[in-house]
Write an enzyme that holds these catalytic residues in place. Structure first.
Site, PDB file in Angstrom:
ATOM      1  N   GLU A   5       0.819  -1.223   0.000  1.00  0.00           N
ATOM      2  CA  GLU A   5       0.000   0.000   0.000  1.00  0.00           C
ATOM      3  C   GLU A   5       0.847   1.265   0.000  1.00  0.00           C
ATOM      4  O   GLU A   5       0.513   2.251  -0.659  1.00  0.00           O
ATOM      5  CB  GLU A   5      -0.953   0.015   1.196  1.00  0.00           C
ATOM      6  CG  GLU A   5      -2.181  -0.875   1.050  1.00  0.00           C
ATOM      7  CD  GLU A   5      -1.929  -2.321   1.450  1.00  0.00           C
ATOM      8  OE1 GLU A   5      -0.779  -2.644   1.815  1.00  0.00           O
ATOM      9  OE2 GLU A   5      -2.878  -3.130   1.398  1.00  0.00           O
ATOM     10  N   HIS A  61     -11.148  -4.931  10.175  1.00  0.00           N
ATOM     11  CA  HIS A  61     -11.811  -4.845   8.864  1.00  0.00           C
ATOM     12  C   HIS A  61     -13.160  -4.127   8.949  1.00  0.00           C
ATOM     13  O   HIS A  61     -14.007  -4.329   8.081  1.00  0.00           O
ATOM     14  CB  HIS A  61     -12.064  -6.243   8.285  1.00  0.00           C
ATOM     15  CG  HIS A  61     -10.862  -6.937   7.744  1.00  0.00           C
ATOM     16  ND1 HIS A  61      -9.888  -7.467   8.537  1.00  0.00           N
ATOM     17  CD2 HIS A  61     -10.473  -7.199   6.467  1.00  0.00           C
ATOM     18  CE1 HIS A  61      -8.954  -8.040   7.781  1.00  0.00           C
ATOM     19  NE2 HIS A  61      -9.286  -7.891   6.532  1.00  0.00           N
TER      20      HIS A  61
HETATM   21  C1  TPP Z   1      -2.300  -4.528   4.554  1.00  0.00           C
HETATM   22  C2  TPP Z   1      -3.339  -5.384   3.917  1.00  0.00           C
HETATM   23  N1  TPP Z   1      -3.546  -5.287   2.595  1.00  0.00           N
HETATM   24  C3  TPP Z   1      -4.471  -6.045   1.988  1.00  0.00           C
HETATM   25  C4  TPP Z   1      -5.222  -6.956   2.703  1.00  0.00           C
HETATM   26  C5  TPP Z   1      -6.300  -7.800   2.010  1.00  0.00           C
HETATM   27  N2  TPP Z   1      -5.849  -9.179   1.886  1.00  0.00           N
HETATM   28  C6  TPP Z   1      -6.136 -10.110   2.810  1.00  0.00           C
HETATM   29  S1  TPP Z   1      -5.411 -11.591   2.489  1.00  0.00           S
HETATM   30  C7  TPP Z   1      -4.707 -10.973   1.069  1.00  0.00           C
HETATM   31  C8  TPP Z   1      -3.830 -11.834   0.236  1.00  0.00           C
HETATM   32  C9  TPP Z   1      -2.672 -12.301   1.043  1.00  0.00           C
HETATM   33  O1  TPP Z   1      -1.801 -13.044   0.265  1.00  0.00           O
HETATM   34  P1  TPP Z   1      -0.640 -13.863   0.937  1.00  0.00           P
HETATM   35  O2  TPP Z   1       0.129 -12.972   1.856  1.00  0.00           O
HETATM   36  O3  TPP Z   1       0.126 -14.520  -0.142  1.00  0.00           O
HETATM   37  O4  TPP Z   1      -1.358 -14.929   1.867  1.00  0.00           O
HETATM   38  P2  TPP Z   1      -2.321 -16.108   1.397  1.00  0.00           P
HETATM   39  O5  TPP Z   1      -3.711 -15.568   1.444  1.00  0.00           O
HETATM   40  O6  TPP Z   1      -1.907 -16.527   0.048  1.00  0.00           O
HETATM   41  O7  TPP Z   1      -2.101 -17.176   2.423  1.00  0.00           O
HETATM   42  C10 TPP Z   1      -5.052  -9.639   0.875  1.00  0.00           C
HETATM   43  C11 TPP Z   1      -4.604  -8.806  -0.256  1.00  0.00           C
HETATM   44  C12 TPP Z   1      -4.987  -7.011   4.084  1.00  0.00           C
HETATM   45  N3  TPP Z   1      -5.704  -7.823   4.864  1.00  0.00           N
HETATM   46  N4  TPP Z   1      -4.041  -6.248   4.664  1.00  0.00           N
END
Ligand code: TPP
Ligand code: TPP
Ligand code: MG
Ligand code: MG
Lengths: 322, 322, 322, 322
Positions: free
Chosen positions: B60, B129
């Site tokens: 971000e 959230h």
């Molecule tokens: C700072 C932030 N940005 C965006 C999100 C929204 N979000 C939640 S899970 C996710 C994907 C996360 O990907 P990864 O770190 O690879 O974990 P995975 O879900 O694949 O286990 C996103 C973008 C968030 N919760 N926090």
């Protein structure tokens, strides 16, 4: 790399301008203090002149520079008017940011100077913007961000490396590693000796360069700018250098004397002068003239600043909204 | 007239502005492949291509900073932060950079940036959230703050925000996305800084924002015949259409502010302050703010409902002052 | 590395517990939806079980784990009670966080489970804390942080690598690279194939491991935990793995079918079972019994959750202040 | 009784608590070698060693997060953020983690953390070094917020904050550091949540915080004989000693709030809201908030003074309501 002697002399002059600017600024600051006037923060770039000058020599007015809290050198190297800069230090309406910004926030977008930053690392993501815009529009502009070794520990900087590398943005990150972040020595900030591997770990080019050697900086920056303009991608340059002064005007010197002496002996201006003299590219007389001219220019700038009017207090709300 | 959802309205606003102006682009997480996790940018990638719908890593600070820098360079980014809660990871780019650059530069730099995000509770997503953070953005000068409550306003305000030359934070509400409303087929704009009287009334002024406008209208229905409520939808907090509030309070003499944000220290207090300073004599009863309980959002549905303000809470507040 | 067969069977059982937990949770979620009840976010750990189990097998109750939004597996592997976890998913007072946290915020500090996190990368700096505390107090505890490939693009994570390396903190960062961050493929998030060089660029140990191979994870984690306990310093482990389910319950599957099939064929549970069967460490009957027992345990947990009471709505303000 | 500076008072508080409790440690930038750039932790490193006075890289998110995690693990960190303006780089650790962890865990986790920082204008440091952000921290539930105005309060509140089991953000003011005040030799505490009547009066209640308490006392002197002002120093915004405000307003019927933060959307509005809700009938004049003009802080001294509220502004406001 062959560099025209004219160019070298121009760069030497810029380096002198920066140094003279800093000396003059310190005088003004002490004058202000003497009459009980705060003038905010003042971070001297003395000792690091080769970095800003060697990098900015490759830039056009439509290339962008994002500077730091220690930004006078970057501004001058990018072509900013030292009179307007000096007036800014005194908070005058004729200042480069109309007296609203001060030392840390000098802007001149018409020549690509996109401002200093009071937030360490604050410029790193902003610099992605014009690089993105160039790519978006299909132009060959580049964007340069100067920041310190301390700023290299800010998280956002790493997000930037990742994004720049991922999108092959025409951005050049120039880390001015002057071995200290305020009163913290590099050994308490970095667990490593070099920054270039960090860039490489993001799949992007990283180089280290002697930041007190103008020729070396010029060469490394030239390659980086060339690659950026051609769309090959971003580069991180770590310029190893040293500031001659304490962190800012209000923090006393805390660094070891022999370290200081050591680095003063590696002064980038004396070094370039030695080179030019050896090569016969400049004579002693020309050199003395150059210094005299620069000093006169800075005196004139200081006079201009002193004589300029402060902003009308009633205008404090101007320039917030476009 | 057509009946479309809030999401669709936002989607149309973005598409229309992207078509109108090549400088407009979208940047954010998951915005291309799935059109953002709420689907606001659905179809954009297909229509405008990956260059103008830039899906980012989870960075971000870097991509918001890039958007700020791109705006400085003349583009018009629409930057999506998935949840307002995540804006904590790029607060520097928002509060210290986007909001201040123009002023610090003495008006030389312009930041025509829209940061779109959504906020609010009601979906059992717990404390990280479900926040409503408009008070933060409205307190720090330099950003416009929009909070549309209807599809009509969402579209018209977003188009205005994109055309505005200042940074705008555009706060959607996750529970509004599926709501529907009337909308003309022709192009229209809703200016930033004009409140809308969503229901006229004579006894009590209810100033509301976002989802709470709907709750206020419910409350007005419930109380119809008993108390006549005037519902004022602020639509933007900055600029604030204080005249609309004042005019209504001068008529009714009674004020209830309905916000979903925490009651304490929120923007509701600011409205009470202004009303007290400028129309104290018109007040015949104590102004009241209805908001969430001052706790992080609990996950458990029953607790969450206990924390959130609902139409009944507005009814109670209105009865208390009527 | 020699692993006792008992330990392997215990780990297999934990992996089945995680999988069964996820399947049961999805059933409850759909039940909830069927009666119109939101139950927030639900991120399945199916397919990644070997990572949590292989790492946590080396941890004691006084070692800490910081989890992510996809945290059920970490919690179970760390020893959390599946009944309390299931009750948490339904927001019950008997939940592991008393129903205040939900799926993303499961806490059991008495066994070192320091919570999931709704902020991607949010746990990375917190994990430094108990590592620092151990060093400060001269104990040999370690701290482990699980996070995704997406989280590896958050700036703060890099600050953590730098600090952990600089101070030689006993922390282990486990990146679960499942090739996707929500709907964004790794190629749109990472410009590189591996994360280990990033750790090395901070002067810290970095290793990559097949995250679907329990034995490999167990071995790599064992070394990392050993080094941390001995005060040698931190380690970054990149575990290459894959999630079997879509990002969460409300986002449809968007990944290529052949990729899915490919990874299902590398299922970590089947793989460990195959190994154990081949080695004669478990029989088909024992295996069937194990699965039956685990499923019964999870059914009981679901029943417990369903039958548990929700928090009294009047208690919404409890637990804010200590 | 002794007469000591605000800095010295803070320094003593830290030293006493570090001596009393081994779990207390200091972490932040430049805190060891120079005792922080304002000298609040001067001498600590010598006295307590580098293990307990941890000088960090410029990584606010990492070291603040570390402090949160260390507090979860039972230590009592005093985390220094050099300027409140830089808290934008670690807002997630403050607002989403420190403030929410206890609640999200259903009361299982405790975060006995003090975040010390300083805010305020008046030193010509421009927009990114002069903010007053207390309203942000006071709005988001979960943090206590202290704003001492005198050396006595600074010491007593800081000691209470360190012993408190909750996260406390401790907001010093850069212009207060050199102010002096009386202080007993014996140990004492000032509880969080108790306002202090700094001057008794009968005509107008002035509720003030931090430096504005001094300004309010000046205003009271100026108006002595004309209007009798009661100056209430809140000392902490969270918990808020509303009873002290209410008692005074019930006596005087008139309220002026003096804050250095921007007038709009600040905590002053919150006080007006509470007063209106709970003692509207006592009010005989419109309550008023005196604060900074709603612009980023300009650098130029004359502009800065025009933006900041001074004693005259309070005098004017008092006269307007008296
Ligand atoms: C700072 C932030 N940005 C965006 C999100 C929204 N979000 C939640 S899970 C996710 C994907 C996360 O990907 P990864 O770190 O690879 O974990 P995975 O879900 O694949 O286990 C996103 C973008 C968030 N919760 N926090
Ligand atoms: C986010 C942030 N943290 C801390 C500071 C305070 N600060 C200003 S300059 C500085 C040192 C910067 O060191 P470095 O990046 O190496 O630059 P140098 O001063 O050496 O040129 C610090 C800590 C700041 N301005 N912003
Ligand atoms: Mg440095
Ligand atoms: Mg992933």
């Amino acid at each position: 790399m062959q560099i025209a002697q004219d160019d070298l002399r121009r760069m030497l002059r810029l380096m002198h301008t920066i140094r003279s600017f800093e000396l003059t600024a310190q005088t003004l600051f002490r004058e202000g203090l003497a009459v009980g006037q705060f003038l905010g923060a003042l971070h001297s770039y003395e000792g690091e002149e080769a970095v800003a000058v060697g990098v900015c020599a490759h830039l056009r007015d439509d290339d962008c520079v994002f500077s730091s809290h220690r930004g006078h050198g970057h501004s001058i190297a990018k072509g900013a008017d030292v009179r307007a800069m000096m007036a800014e230090l005194l908070g005058r309406e004729s200042g480069i940011s109309r007296g609203r910004g001060g030392s840390m926030h000098m802007f001149a977008p018409e020549i690509g100077l996109m401002g200093g930053n009071g937030i360490v690392g604050g410029g790193t993501p902003l610099a992605l913007g014009p690089a993105f815009a160039a790519q978006y529009r299909g132009t060959d502009q580049v964007s340069v961000c100067f920041f310190g070794d301390g700023a290299a520990s800010q998280g956002v900087f790493h997000e930037c490396l990742n994004l720049a590398s991922l999108w092959k943005l025409p951005v050049i990150y120039v880390c001015e590693n002057n071995l200290w972040a305020a009163t913290t020595p590099i050994c308490d900030g970095w667990p490593v000796a070099d920054l270039a591997p960090r860039a490489e770990s993001f799949g992007m080019a990283g180089v280290a360069v002697d930041g007190n050697d103008l020729l070396a900086v010029y060469e490394a920056a030239g390659e980086a700018v060339g690659r950026a303009r051609e769309g090959v991608g971003p580069t991180l340059i770590e310029a190893k250098t040293y500031r001659h002064r304490p962190h800012c005007m209000v923090i006393p010197e805390h660094r070891p004397e022999d370290e200081l002496a050591d680095w003063h002996a590696r002064d980038p201006i004396a070094r370039l002068e030695g080179h030019l003299l050896r090569e016969g590219a400049i004579s002693d007389v020309e050199l003395a003239d150059l210094v005299t001219e620069v000093e006169a220019e800075l005196q004139a700038a200081a006079d201009f600043a002193r004589e300029s009017a402060s902003p009308d207090a009633a205008t404090f709300a101007d320039y917030l909204w476009a | 007239m057509r009946n479309v959802t809030y999401i669709r309205a936002l989607n149309e606003a973005i598409a229309e502005e992207m078509k109108r102006d090549e400088a407009v682009f979208v940047i954010g997480e998951d915005v291309a492949d799935c059109g953002g996790v709420f689907g606001v940018t659905a179809g954009m990638m297909k229509r405008f291509g990956r260059e103008r719908v830039r899906q980012t890593p989870i960075s971000e600070a870097a991509f918001t900073g890039l958007a700020v820098g791109a705006a400085m360079a003349g583009l018009r980014p629409i930057c999506e932060i998935m949840y307002v809660d995540f804006a904590t990871t790029c607060m520097d780019q928002i509060l210290n950079q986007a909001a201040k650059l123009r002023y610090m530069s003495g008006g030389q730099v312009t930041v025509p940036l829209v940061i779109r995000t959504q906020q609010g509770g009601g979906t059992c997503e717990a404390a990280q959230h479900s926040q409503n953070l408009e008070a933060i953005f409205a307190h720090v000068p330099g950003m416009k703050v929009a909070m549309p409550s209807t599809p009509y306003d969402a579209k018209g305000l977003l188009k205005s925000a994109i055309r505005d030359h200042n940074p705008v934070i555009f706060l959607e509400h996750k529970l509004l996305y599926e709501t529907k409303g009337e909308m003309p087929r022709e192009e229209y704009l809703v200016p930033l800084g004009e409140a809308d009287v969503k229901r006229e009334g004579t006894d009590v002024t209810v100033v509301a924002t976002s989802l709470m406008v709907l709750r206020a209208l419910e409350a007005a229905e419930t109380l119809a015949g008993e108390v006549s409520i005037e519902v004022i939808d602020l639509r933007t907090l900055v600029p604030l259409d204080f005249e609309a509030i004042a005019a209504s309070v001068r008529k009714t003499g009674r004020l209830v502010v309905a916000q979903e944000a925490w009651t304490s220290g929120g923007f509701g207090g600011e409205i009470v302050r202004r009303v007290c300073e400028e129309c104290f004599d018109a007040l015949v009863a104590p102004p009241k703010v209805v908001g969430s309980a001052d706790v992080p959002m609990p996950f458990s549905p029953g607790l969450e409902q206990a924390v959130l303000p609902d139409a009944d809470a507005i009814v109670d507040a209105v009865r208390a002052v009527a």
